[in-house]
Design an enzyme around this catalytic site. Sequence first.
Site, PDB file in Angstrom:
ATOM      1  CD1 TRP A   1      -4.957   6.556  -1.439  1.00 46.08           C
ATOM      2  CD2 TRP A   1      -2.916   7.428  -1.206  1.00 46.08           C
ATOM      3  NE1 TRP A   1      -4.357   5.924  -0.389  1.00 46.08           N
ATOM      4  CE2 TRP A   1      -3.103   6.441  -0.221  1.00 46.08           C
ATOM      5  CE3 TRP A   1      -1.698   8.114  -1.256  1.00 46.08           C
ATOM      6  CZ2 TRP A   1      -2.124   6.123   0.709  1.00 46.08           C
ATOM      7  CZ3 TRP A   1      -0.724   7.793  -0.332  1.00 46.08           C
ATOM      8  CH2 TRP A   1      -0.934   6.807   0.640  1.00 46.08           C
TER       9      TRP A   1
ATOM     10  NE  ARG B   1     -14.791  -9.518 -10.752  1.00 47.14           N
ATOM     11  CZ  ARG B   1     -14.088 -10.366 -10.019  1.00 47.14           C
ATOM     12  NH1 ARG B   1     -13.127 -11.094 -10.576  1.00 47.14           N
ATOM     13  NH2 ARG B   1     -14.324 -10.521  -8.727  1.00 47.14           N
TER      14      ARG B   1
ATOM     15  CB  VAL C   1     -15.989   3.249  -4.715  1.00 49.81           C
ATOM     16  CG1 VAL C   1     -15.769   4.542  -5.499  1.00 49.81           C
ATOM     17  CG2 VAL C   1     -15.046   3.203  -3.521  1.00 49.81           C
TER      18      VAL C   1
ATOM     19  CE1 TYR D   1      -4.182   1.466   0.004  1.00 52.75           C
ATOM     20  CE2 TYR D   1      -3.340   2.867   1.759  1.00 52.75           C
ATOM     21  CZ  TYR D   1      -4.298   2.576   0.811  1.00 52.75           C
ATOM     22  OH  TYR D   1      -5.385   3.414   0.660  1.00 52.75           O
TER      23      TYR D   1
HETATM   24  N1  LIG Z   1      -7.859   5.619  -4.113  1.00 56.89           N
HETATM   25  C1  LIG Z   1      -8.579   5.728  -2.998  1.00 56.89           C
HETATM   26  O1  LIG Z   1      -8.438   6.678  -2.230  1.00 56.89           O
HETATM   27  C2  LIG Z   1      -9.588   4.675  -2.682  1.00 56.89           C
HETATM   28  C3  LIG Z   1     -10.524   4.862  -1.663  1.00 56.89           C
HETATM   29  C4  LIG Z   1     -11.498   3.871  -1.463  1.00 56.89           C
HETATM   30  C5  LIG Z   1     -11.480   2.721  -2.228  1.00 56.89           C
HETATM   31  N2  LIG Z   1     -10.503   2.575  -3.158  1.00 56.89           N
HETATM   32  C6  LIG Z   1     -10.440   1.389  -4.024  1.00 56.89           C
HETATM   33  O2  LIG Z   1     -11.692   1.308  -4.656  1.00 56.89           O
HETATM   34  C7  LIG Z   1     -11.930  -0.038  -5.013  1.00 56.89           C
HETATM   35  C8  LIG Z   1     -13.321  -0.407  -4.521  1.00 56.89           C
HETATM   36  O3  LIG Z   1     -13.329  -0.386  -3.091  1.00 56.89           O
HETATM   37  P1  LIG Z   1     -14.642  -0.843  -2.311  1.00 56.89           P
HETATM   38  O4  LIG Z   1     -14.351  -0.903  -0.870  1.00 56.89           O
HETATM   39  O5  LIG Z   1     -15.762   0.002  -2.792  1.00 56.89           O
HETATM   40  O6  LIG Z   1     -14.798  -2.307  -2.911  1.00 56.89           O
HETATM   41  P2  LIG Z   1     -15.767  -3.485  -2.448  1.00 56.89           P
HETATM   42  O7  LIG Z   1     -17.076  -2.930  -2.090  1.00 56.89           O
HETATM   43  O8  LIG Z   1     -15.019  -4.279  -1.428  1.00 56.89           O
HETATM   44  O9  LIG Z   1     -15.893  -4.314  -3.794  1.00 56.89           O
HETATM   45  C9  LIG Z   1     -14.767  -4.892  -4.403  1.00 56.89           C
HETATM   46  C10 LIG Z   1     -14.850  -4.593  -5.883  1.00 56.89           C
HETATM   47  O10 LIG Z   1     -13.694  -5.098  -6.540  1.00 56.89           O
HETATM   48  C11 LIG Z   1     -14.097  -5.945  -7.613  1.00 56.89           C
HETATM   49  N3  LIG Z   1     -13.101  -6.991  -7.800  1.00 56.89           N
HETATM   50  C12 LIG Z   1     -12.608  -7.832  -6.883  1.00 56.89           C
HETATM   51  N4  LIG Z   1     -11.679  -8.635  -7.422  1.00 56.89           N
HETATM   52  C13 LIG Z   1     -11.582  -8.285  -8.728  1.00 56.89           C
HETATM   53  C14 LIG Z   1     -10.813  -8.748  -9.814  1.00 56.89           C
HETATM   54  N5  LIG Z   1      -9.929  -9.740  -9.680  1.00 56.89           N
HETATM   55  N6  LIG Z   1     -10.992  -8.172 -11.022  1.00 56.89           N
HETATM   56  C15 LIG Z   1     -11.870  -7.174 -11.173  1.00 56.89           C
HETATM   57  N7  LIG Z   1     -12.632  -6.682 -10.178  1.00 56.89           N
HETATM   58  C16 LIG Z   1     -12.492  -7.235  -8.973  1.00 56.89           C
HETATM   59  C17 LIG Z   1     -15.415  -6.521  -7.163  1.00 56.89           C
HETATM   60  O11 LIG Z   1     -16.110  -7.008  -8.270  1.00 56.89           O
HETATM   61  P3  LIG Z   1     -17.105  -8.277  -8.129  1.00 56.89           P
HETATM   62  O12 LIG Z   1     -18.313  -7.732  -7.435  1.00 56.89           O
HETATM   63  O13 LIG Z   1     -17.302  -8.660  -9.515  1.00 56.89           O
HETATM   64  O14 LIG Z   1     -16.376  -9.302  -7.286  1.00 56.89           O
HETATM   65  C18 LIG Z   1     -16.040  -5.271  -6.541  1.00 56.89           C
HETATM   66  O15 LIG Z   1     -16.554  -4.418  -7.537  1.00 56.89           O
HETATM   67  C19 LIG Z   1     -10.805  -0.842  -4.376  1.00 56.89           C
HETATM   68  O16 LIG Z   1      -9.800  -1.047  -5.345  1.00 56.89           O
HETATM   69  C20 LIG Z   1     -10.287   0.081  -3.299  1.00 56.89           C
HETATM   70  O17 LIG Z   1      -8.950  -0.175  -2.949  1.00 56.89           O
HETATM   71  C21 LIG Z   1      -9.578   3.520  -3.411  1.00 56.89           C
END
Ligand SMILES: NC(=O)c1ccc[n+]([C@@H]2O[C@H](COP(=O)([O-])OP(=O)(O)OC[C@H]3O[C@@H](n4cnc5c(N)ncnc54)[C@H](OP(=O)(O)O)[C@@H]3O)[C@@H](O)[C@H]2O)c1
Length: 314
Positions: free
Chosen positions: A252, A157, A137, A35
């Site tokens: 981020w 997906r 998100v 991270y």
């Molecule tokens: N940059 C930032 O500040 C920030 C802040 C918050 C979150 N994030 C990122 O935003 C993303 C979503 O977070 P969240 O907490 O909302 O997620 P979440 O609710 O835990 O859901 C996970 C997501 O990832 C998808 N996924 C999992 N494995 C995958 C793969 N191998 N290939 C493609 N898609 C896959 C899932 O799709 P399925 O439903 O098809 O399994 C689902 O849409 C994460 O990457 C997280 O790290 C970034």
Amino acid sequence: MEKEETQKVQGKDVLVKMLAAPINPADLNIIEGNYGKLPKLPAFAGSEGVGVVEQVGSEVSNLKVGQRVIPSTPGLGTWRNHIVSSENNFSVVSSDIPIEYASVIAVNPCTAYRLLKDFSSLKPGDVIIQNAASSMVGHAVVQIAKSMGVKTVSIIRSRPEEGQMVERLKLLGGDIVVTEEYASSHHMTKLLSDLPKPKLAFNAVGGNSVRNLAKHLGESGTIVTYGGMSRQAISVSTSPFIFNDLTMKGFWLSRWVEKNSKEAREKMISEVATLMKEKKLTLFMEKHKFSDFSTALEASQQPFQDRKIILDFQ
Ligand SMILES: NC(=O)c1ccc[n+]([C@@H]2O[C@H](COP(=O)([O-])OP(=O)(O)OC[C@H]3O[C@@H](n4cnc5c(N)ncnc54)[C@H](OP(=O)(O)O)[C@@H]3O)[C@@H](O)[C@H]2O)c1
């Protein structure tokens, strides 16, 4: 935490009893050591959550016993029953929203909020396109965009019973919801032909999924990458960059929090809380007792989930 320690709350410190905290992908990335910012070890895991103030030190001026609070910085470590830390490390959160909503308010909905506010001055009728729409998100993007009058094209997906996720996202206000396969087919261009071209694309997947975003983005559009769930490098054709003048950026939230004031963050959280109170922002969660952590952790790592796993400390 031992009882003896909880009795030593002094100075500007407060004792917070945790109520609920989510398991987010970033929490697992931090544990893996993969991270942008890693805590000094030993450390508590968990980057967000909600608790209640149980005790205050003699110099505490802004918090009171009984108030619901969330960490004001991401690195506090929320997967524990009690936290003793300075009052400056907490912000009061509305007690008019359910505990599980308060536990997730700071990261995913705020990320969706910033994605929609910071990269283009979106107006009603404008269009955005996103992948990973089944994520928290993604759900928040659909609903916050709707509250701004912005139309959304959401890509998920392929998954078992994917019709349910498509229906859910449409019920939440999504305009177009399709699978990655559909998005890469010639049908997609036809489906989007009546809408203005998207101004922004939000990418949390990486790999080939980004091709679909780039292909449908309008001229001078921006792809904002905020996650990399496929763990694959971003793959995009060269031509849309040249012929369509695309831009690629990253986002981020931790950096945004670092660069902006506590007041700016609290204002954003209060706007998101208002959307939650007005039932304009619905999120899907599943509570697991903290005492059954291993089941919760396992559940959080399954593909195709339809609810965010929340640790319940009560
Ligand atoms: N940059 C930032 O500040 C920030 C802040 C918050 C979150 N994030 C990122 O935003 C993303 C979503 O977070 P969240 O907490 O909302 O997620 P979440 O609710 O835990 O859901 C996970 C997501 O990832 C998808 N996924 C999992 N494995 C995958 C793969 N191998 N290939 C493609 N898609 C896959 C899932 O799709 P399925 O439903 O098809 O399994 C689902 O849409 C994460 O990457 C997280 O790290 C970034």
